[in-house]
Structures are given as C-alpha cells and as structure tokens.
Design a protein around this motif. Structure first.
Motif, PDB file in Angstrom:
ATOM      1  N   ARG A 173      -4.453   1.571   9.046  1.00 52.59           N
ATOM      2  CA  ARG A 173      -3.213   2.251   8.338  1.00 52.59           C
ATOM      3  C   ARG A 173      -2.330   1.588   7.475  1.00 52.59           C
ATOM      4  N   VAL A 174      -3.017  -0.008   8.517  1.00 52.18           N
ATOM      5  CA  VAL A 174      -1.768  -1.445   7.823  1.00 52.18           C
ATOM      6  C   VAL A 174      -2.662  -1.694   7.109  1.00 52.18           C
ATOM      7  N   VAL A 175      -4.216  -1.714   6.935  1.00 54.96           N
ATOM      8  CA  VAL A 175      -5.123  -2.058   5.443  1.00 54.96           C
ATOM      9  C   VAL A 175      -5.444  -1.213   4.239  1.00 54.96           C
ATOM     10  N   GLY A 176      -5.163  -0.126   4.767  1.00 65.21           N
ATOM     11  CA  GLY A 176      -5.195   1.463   3.914  1.00 65.21           C
ATOM     12  C   GLY A 176      -3.980   0.892   2.940  1.00 65.21           C
ATOM     13  N   ARG A 177      -2.624   1.070   3.769  1.00 65.59           N
ATOM     14  CA  ARG A 177      -1.086   0.621   2.771  1.00 65.59           C
ATOM     15  C   ARG A 177      -1.345  -0.774   2.253  1.00 65.59           C
ATOM     16  N   ILE A 178      -1.928  -1.809   2.966  1.00 67.33           N
ATOM     17  CA  ILE A 178      -2.281  -2.735   1.463  1.00 67.33           C
ATOM     18  C   ILE A 178      -3.000  -2.845  -0.102  1.00 67.33           C
ATOM     19  N   ILE A 179      -4.147  -1.590   0.916  1.00 69.06           N
ATOM     20  CA  ILE A 179      -5.793  -0.979  -0.301  1.00 69.06           C
ATOM     21  C   ILE A 179      -4.266  -0.514  -1.192  1.00 69.06           C
ATOM     22  N   ASP A 180      -4.097   0.984  -0.516  1.00 65.40           N
ATOM     23  CA  ASP A 180      -2.917   1.422  -1.543  1.00 65.40           C
ATOM     24  C   ASP A 180      -1.830   0.781  -2.204  1.00 65.40           C
ATOM     25  N   SER A 181      -0.909   0.133  -1.590  1.00 66.24           N
ATOM     26  CA  SER A 181      -0.338  -0.660  -2.662  1.00 66.24           C
ATOM     27  C   SER A 181      -1.059  -2.128  -3.988  1.00 66.24           C
ATOM     28  N   ALA A 182      -2.275  -1.908  -4.121  1.00 63.15           N
ATOM     29  CA  ALA A 182      -2.593  -3.733  -4.940  1.00 63.15           C
ATOM     30  C   ALA A 182      -2.920  -2.124  -5.378  1.00 63.15           C
ATOM     31  N   GLY A 191       1.228   8.388   0.013  1.00 63.37           N
ATOM     32  CA  GLY A 191       0.168   9.593  -1.127  1.00 63.37           C
ATOM     33  C   GLY A 191      -1.137   9.912  -0.460  1.00 63.37           C
ATOM     34  N   LEU A 192      -1.276  10.751  -1.294  1.00 62.97           N
ATOM     35  CA  LEU A 192      -2.432  11.425  -1.136  1.00 62.97           C
ATOM     36  C   LEU A 192      -3.896  10.286  -0.809  1.00 62.97           C
ATOM     37  N   ALA A 193      -3.691   9.352  -2.541  1.00 63.56           N
ATOM     38  CA  ALA A 193      -4.922   7.905  -2.229  1.00 63.56           C
ATOM     39  C   ALA A 193      -4.769   7.317  -1.054  1.00 63.56           C
ATOM     40  N   TYR A 194      -3.244   6.820  -0.181  1.00 60.80           N
ATOM     41  CA  TYR A 194      -3.204   5.745   0.703  1.00 60.80           C
ATOM     42  C   TYR A 194      -3.852   6.866   1.924  1.00 60.80           C
ATOM     43  N   TYR A 195      -3.993   8.373   2.336  1.00 57.84           N
ATOM     44  CA  TYR A 195      -4.589   8.973   3.289  1.00 57.84           C
ATOM     45  C   TYR A 195      -6.028   9.057   2.641  1.00 57.84           C
ATOM     46  N   ALA A 196      -6.555   8.997   1.920  1.00 56.69           N
ATOM     47  CA  ALA A 196      -8.185   9.209   1.641  1.00 56.69           C
ATOM     48  C   ALA A 196      -8.286   7.778   1.675  1.00 56.69           C
ATOM     49  N   VAL A 198      -7.268   5.708   4.154  1.00 59.08           N
ATOM     50  CA  VAL A 198      -7.118   5.272   5.480  1.00 59.08           C
ATOM     51  C   VAL A 198      -8.057   6.138   6.071  1.00 59.08           C
ATOM     52  N   PHE A 199      -8.702   7.543   5.770  1.00 55.35           N
ATOM     53  CA  PHE A 199      -9.557   8.046   6.039  1.00 55.35           C
ATOM     54  C   PHE A 199     -10.559   7.807   6.482  1.00 55.35           C
ATOM     55  N   VAL A 200     -11.878   6.062   5.504  1.00 61.41           N
ATOM     56  CA  VAL A 200     -12.654   6.369   5.067  1.00 61.41           C
ATOM     57  C   VAL A 200     -13.017   4.743   6.088  1.00 61.41           C
ATOM     58  N   LEU A 201     -11.541   3.995   6.196  1.00 69.95           N
ATOM     59  CA  LEU A 201     -11.378   3.199   7.201  1.00 69.95           C
ATOM     60  C   LEU A 201     -11.417   3.173   8.439  1.00 69.95           C
ATOM     61  N   ASP A 202     -10.450   4.767   9.030  1.00 71.24           N
ATOM     62  CA  ASP A 202     -10.792   5.398  10.878  1.00 71.24           C
ATOM     63  C   ASP A 202     -12.922   5.407  10.445  1.00 71.24           C
ATOM     64  N   ILE A 203     -13.646   5.726  10.056  1.00 67.63           N
ATOM     65  CA  ILE A 203     -14.917   6.065  10.005  1.00 67.63           C
ATOM     66  C   ILE A 203     -15.421   4.451  10.109  1.00 67.63           C
ATOM     67  N   VAL A 204     -15.354   3.596   9.365  1.00 66.17           N
ATOM     68  CA  VAL A 204     -15.811   2.543   9.248  1.00 66.17           C
ATOM     69  C   VAL A 204     -15.086   1.284  10.500  1.00 66.17           C
ATOM     70  N   PHE A 205     -13.870   1.510  10.537  1.00 67.37           N
ATOM     71  CA  PHE A 205     -13.467   0.822  11.847  1.00 67.37           C
ATOM     72  C   PHE A 205     -13.883   1.450  13.348  1.00 67.37           C
ATOM     73  N   GLY A 206     -13.689   2.548  13.182  1.00 66.89           N
ATOM     74  CA  GLY A 206     -14.010   3.865  14.203  1.00 66.89           C
ATOM     75  C   GLY A 206     -15.800   3.422  14.738  1.00 66.89           C
ATOM     76  N   LEU A 207     -16.368   2.990  14.220  1.00 68.66           N
ATOM     77  CA  LEU A 207     -17.965   2.825  14.080  1.00 68.66           C
ATOM     78  C   LEU A 207     -17.850   0.925  14.845  1.00 68.66           C
TER      79      LEU A 207
END
Length: 299
Positions: A173-182, A191-196, A198-207
C-alpha cells in the motif's frame, strides 16, 4: 507449483478486498487516511498477525476435522498402545507435555505435528505409515514430529508468517500510493488505479514472502530430522527417510497442516523456492554428515 500459486493469488485477492473494505469504512467513520503510515502499519499488523495466530490457535481442531482422525484416548489394541507409549516416552525425553496422538486414514506414508504451543500439541500418523513402516522406522518418524513440537516450530512459523503478512500488506500500500501519486498526482491514493496497483504488489511481495517462509520451513525439517535422530537414533531416522524416498507420492494432507508433514519434496529450479520440505536425499545426507554426538539417543 501452478496450483499452489493459483491458490496463493486467490487468497491474496480475498485479503486485499477485505482490507480495502475495512480501511474504507475506517476512513469514512474515523477519518483514517491512507497516507498515515503509522496507522496503516498498525492495521497491517492486526491483519497480518491476526490471521496466522488465529490459524495457529485452531490448528488442532482443523487437523482433526479435516483428516477425520481417531485420537487415542484409551489404546484399543497393541498397535495403538505402542504408538501412544512411544510418543509419551519421546515427549518426556524432549521435555514437553504429552501431545495428543492420532491416526488418520490415508494411503501415503506420512505424519504431522501441530498445535498452538509446545505443551498443547497433536502428533498424528497415517494408516499408510503404520502399514508400510517397521517399528524402528515409525519410531523415528514419531521422534521427528515430537522434535517439531519441542522446537516450537508451529509457533515460530506462525510468527514469521505474521511478520511477512504485515510487511506485504504495508509495503504494497505504501509503494502503491507512491506509484499512483507519480501517475495520477493523487497523493492519498484510494482510486481505482491505486487498488489495481496494490493488488499487483500484493501478489509480487506475497510471492517473495512465500519464498522466505518456505526457506524457513525447509530449514526446520533438517533440524527436526536431527532431533529425531537424537531421540530415536540416527540409523533409524535415516532408514525412515529412505523408506519415504522409496515410496514417495503426492501428499493428501489438508493444506493447513501439509507443511508439518514428514513427506519429502521433489523438483528443482524455481519450484524448489516454494517447497516446504527439502529433497529427501539432502536430508539423508545431512544426517550422515552430522557429528556422531548429534545422533545419540536420549533416555
């Protein structure tokens, strides 16, 4: 491997949706903002540790329900008497309270230990193990599982998983916020883009978190093998692992306790990163290479 990853992705999707709903409700009711990293870390820890510790707390109940095992309260025959007395003797030698002992119906040679603490645990063996192994080999398998309990592996695994879950939720969520802000200029996210993202980052970091958890799981198997050799004898432990290697098959244990079974793993390359158990050949060699004093029998 692909089945494991698919299950992992589905689990993370469910976590993301639930966390998103809770954070949205808190934001509206209490004015919690996604930009407040301190608050976000607290909620990440609540979710991260909450799930793993709850799973630990109900682990014995889940194991009993999902395997349909028979728990030995009063041994009904000579085989159950031997099984119960062997675990009791090993538990005394390991300095832990007597675990519950169970037998579950499954064709493969397997056993597992679970429970919320060293003094509130369960050791279970499959009917396949009792049919295929002689008593020396079965004694070594039981010693391996009792060693898992004595080492506190179930608790340690739950705590490690809690830490990993916390950082996955928080960093995504922190990295997602940074990317979404950029990308959008929205510093608060949401926003919708932020949650999208975060979903991808959840998968990557989770792996990556899963790789770390499985590394620890493989390491604790070597340690439990050494403990089994100490309690039952090195040659018995080696013979038990050799028997497993000669009859290896896909485990039918429920996913909640599969990582605590004794059965080995096969494969290499990327698949190895997600294996909960080291290859049996490596475990056998580690026992052969261990100092002689590490394989002496206690009591």
């Amino acid at each position: 491997m692909f089945k494991r990853i698919a299950l992992f992705l589905a689990t993370n999707l469910a976590v993301m949706v639930l966390l998103g709903i809770v954070l949205s409700v808190l934001q509206n009711v209490f004015g919690v903002t996604l930009g407040n990293n301190g608050v976000l870390l607290v909620f990440a820890a609540v979710f991260g540790f909450g799930g793993s510790l709850f799973s630990l707390a109900i682990s014995k109940w889940v194991a009993k329900r999902t395997t349909g095992m028979h728990v030995i309260d009063q041994p009904r025959n000579e085989h159950e008497t031997w099984l119960y007395n062997t675990v009791r003797r090993q538990a005394e030698a390991a300095g832990i309270k007597m675990p519950e002992v169970g037998i579950y119906d499954a064709p493969e040679i397997n056993a597992f230990a679970t429970g919320p603490s060293r003094n509130n645990s369960l050791v279970a063996v499959s009917t396949g193990l009792l049919r295929a192994m002689n008593r020396d080999e079965a004694e070594a398998v039981l010693a391996h599982e009792v060693s898992h309990v004595a080492n506190g592996d179930m608790v340690t695994m739950a705590l490690i998983q809690g830490v990993l879950n916390t950082f996955v939720i928080f960093l995504a969520r922190v990295v997602g916020r940074i990317i979404d802000s950029a990308i959008s200029g929205n510093r608060e996210g949401g926003g919708l883009a932020y949650y999208a993202i975060v979903f991808v980052l959840d998968i990557v970091f989770g792996l990556f978190a899963s790789i770390i958890a499985m590394w620890f799981s493989r390491w604790r198997e070597f340690r439990a093998d050494a403990g089994g050799a100490s309690l039952a004898g090195r040659e018995k432990m080696i013979a038990a692992l050799q028997r497993l290697a000669s009859t290896y098959g896909q485990s039918t244990l429920p996913s909640q306790v599969r990582a605590f079974g004794i059965s080995g793993s096969v494969g290499g390359g990327l698949k190895r990163l997600f294996m909960s158990h080291p290859p049996l050949a490596e475990r056998i060699q580690a026992l052969r290479d261990a100092p002689a004093q590490a394989a002496t029998v206690r009591g």
